[in-house]
Design an enzyme around this catalytic site. Structure first.
Site, PDB file in Angstrom:
ATOM      1  CB  ILE A 237      -0.871  -0.182   1.090  1.00 53.42           C
ATOM      2  CG1 ILE A 237      -1.810  -1.228   1.202  1.00 53.42           C
ATOM      3  CG2 ILE A 237      -1.955   1.275   1.065  1.00 53.42           C
ATOM      4  CD1 ILE A 237      -2.565  -1.306   1.895  1.00 53.42           C
TER       5      ILE A 237
ATOM      6  CE  LYS B  91      -9.675  -9.114   6.419  1.00 53.61           C
ATOM      7  NZ  LYS B  91      -9.614  -8.868   4.610  1.00 53.61           N
TER       8      LYS B  91
END
Length: 174
Positions: free
Chosen positions: A19, A135
């Site tokens: 990322i 999550k």
């Protein structure tokens, strides 16, 4: 995005990760004043620094080999570098591995976030952005729980009256 990063000193933690490196390449297209790549993995930092240098030779950049969990050194780096914008992508993201190593998840995902967020606020950064995870929504794993607590901490910084705007974005399948 252009308004937030063009002509600014932009620091990206976890810059060598999946990322962070993508963020670095995107930010570079908006011509920041300086791109600060912070990463604890030497080889990953070397690779993203060289990629950015080849693709964007006109951009001033600084590669900082550092683990954000070290709060004192993180603050010293931010004092010296004076970032306007901090994208915090450094994190442990693999759910099964973090189930086996919960202390590492807590140390890296929560205390690392606290360290860099506090340093951003202390040095007057305009913006701090936590890169979080889907999550963190009703977490069922250690990784998700540590990211959720990091989100709550980041949100709490806005209630303290700081001039640093603290926010987060959740990525799916991280």
């Amino acid at each position: 995005v252009a308004k937030a990063v063009t002509g600014k000193r932009v620091l990206i933690t976890g810059a060598g990760g999946s990322i962070g490196s993508k963020l670095a390449r995107i930010v570079a297209t908006f011509h920041p004043e300086q791109l600060i790549l912070m990463e604890r993995a030497e080889n990953s930092l070397f690779e993203i620094d060289r990629q950015i240098g080849r693709r964007f030779p006109e951009i001033k950049r600084k590669a900082v080999l550092h683990d954000v969990v070290d709060a004192d050194a993180t603050l010293r780096h931010c004092v010296a570098l004076k970032p306007h914008v901090v994208f915090h992508a450094a994190a442990h993201k693999h759910v099964p591995l973090m189930e086996d190593h919960p202390a590492h998840a807590l140390t890296n995902n929560l205390f690392g976030t606290k360290s860099i967020a506090d340093a951003a606020v202390a040095t007057g950064a305009e913006r701090f952005v936590l890169i979080s995870s889907d999550k963190a929504v009703n977490p069922t794993s250690v990784m998700g729980a540590t990211k959720r607590v990091a989100e709550i901490y980041t949100q709490s910084l806005n209630r303290r009256g700081s001039s640093t705007r603290c926010c987060m974005v959740r990525f799916g399948n991280v």
